[in-house]
Design a protein around this motif. Structure first.
Motif, PDB file in Angstrom:
ATOM      1  N   LYS A  59     -40.752   4.186 -10.904  1.00  0.00           N
ATOM      2  CA  LYS A  59     -39.449   5.130 -10.758  1.00  0.00           C
ATOM      3  C   LYS A  59     -38.883   5.331 -11.713  1.00  0.00           C
ATOM      4  O   LYS A  59     -38.431   6.693 -11.973  1.00  0.00           O
ATOM      5  CB  LYS A  59     -38.644   4.521  -9.439  1.00  0.00           C
ATOM      6  N   GLU A  60     -38.332   4.211 -12.544  1.00  0.00           N
ATOM      7  CA  GLU A  60     -37.581   4.388 -13.557  1.00  0.00           C
ATOM      8  C   GLU A  60     -38.235   5.178 -14.743  1.00  0.00           C
ATOM      9  O   GLU A  60     -37.584   6.272 -15.293  1.00  0.00           O
ATOM     10  CB  GLU A  60     -37.135   3.308 -14.066  1.00  0.00           C
ATOM     11  N   THR A  61     -39.424   5.266 -14.939  1.00  0.00           N
ATOM     12  CA  THR A  61     -40.123   5.939 -15.860  1.00  0.00           C
ATOM     13  C   THR A  61     -40.194   7.462 -15.625  1.00  0.00           C
ATOM     14  O   THR A  61     -39.983   8.285 -16.454  1.00  0.00           O
ATOM     15  CB  THR A  61     -41.740   5.434 -16.048  1.00  0.00           C
ATOM     16  N   ALA A  62     -40.650   7.645 -14.244  1.00  0.00           N
ATOM     17  CA  ALA A  62     -40.577   9.139 -13.804  1.00  0.00           C
ATOM     18  C   ALA A  62     -38.908   9.610 -13.974  1.00  0.00           C
ATOM     19  O   ALA A  62     -38.990  10.881 -14.646  1.00  0.00           O
ATOM     20  CB  ALA A  62     -40.771   9.169 -12.602  1.00  0.00           C
ATOM     21  N   GLU A  63     -37.974   9.246 -13.705  1.00  0.00           N
ATOM     22  CA  GLU A  63     -36.835   9.358 -13.929  1.00  0.00           C
ATOM     23  C   GLU A  63     -36.286   9.834 -15.403  1.00  0.00           C
ATOM     24  O   GLU A  63     -35.942  10.841 -15.753  1.00  0.00           O
ATOM     25  CB  GLU A  63     -35.810   8.537 -13.239  1.00  0.00           C
ATOM     26  N   MET A  64     -36.654   8.860 -16.375  1.00  0.00           N
ATOM     27  CA  MET A  64     -36.424   8.864 -17.730  1.00  0.00           C
ATOM     28  C   MET A  64     -37.228  10.123 -18.324  1.00  0.00           C
ATOM     29  O   MET A  64     -36.814  10.872 -19.299  1.00  0.00           O
ATOM     30  CB  MET A  64     -36.782   7.694 -18.338  1.00  0.00           C
ATOM     31  N   LYS A  65     -38.320  10.432 -17.895  1.00  0.00           N
ATOM     32  CA  LYS A  65     -39.471  11.438 -18.399  1.00  0.00           C
ATOM     33  C   LYS A  65     -38.718  12.858 -18.040  1.00  0.00           C
ATOM     34  O   LYS A  65     -38.776  13.631 -18.770  1.00  0.00           O
ATOM     35  CB  LYS A  65     -40.750  11.380 -17.714  1.00  0.00           C
ATOM     36  N   ASP A  66     -38.098  12.761 -16.806  1.00  0.00           N
ATOM     37  CA  ASP A  66     -37.554  14.043 -16.370  1.00  0.00           C
ATOM     38  C   ASP A  66     -36.401  14.370 -17.049  1.00  0.00           C
ATOM     39  O   ASP A  66     -36.128  15.590 -17.453  1.00  0.00           O
ATOM     40  CB  ASP A  66     -37.172  14.076 -14.804  1.00  0.00           C
TER      41      ASP A  66
END
Length: 70
Positions: free
Chosen positions: A53-60
């Motif tokens: 979840k954190e990785t997806a948020e940071m990519k966004d």
């Protein structure tokens, strides 16, 4: 903090409680804030899910900011 898989629950819980106490202590909070961090502690039962979840948020965030892989 990360610990090995299979850590006995009493050991895991003691480590988590100690870390939470330290992170929430006024002197540690003050030091974090002085360097621009927001200290906080959260127990995460689903570590892999939290990282995903954190990785997806940071990519966004990176995409919206125009940050590109190099």
């Amino acid at each position: 903090m990360v610990a090995p898989k299979g850590l006995p629950p009493p050991v895991r819980d003691k480590l988590a409680a100690t870390l939470e106490e330290i992170i929430n202590s006024p002197s540690v909070v003050e030091r974090f804030v002085k360097v621009g961090f927001e200290p906080g502690f959260a127990r995460v039962d689903d570590w892999a899910g939290a990282v995903t979840k954190e990785t997806a948020e940071m990519k966004d965030i990176a995409q919206k900011a125009g940050i590109k892989d190099e």
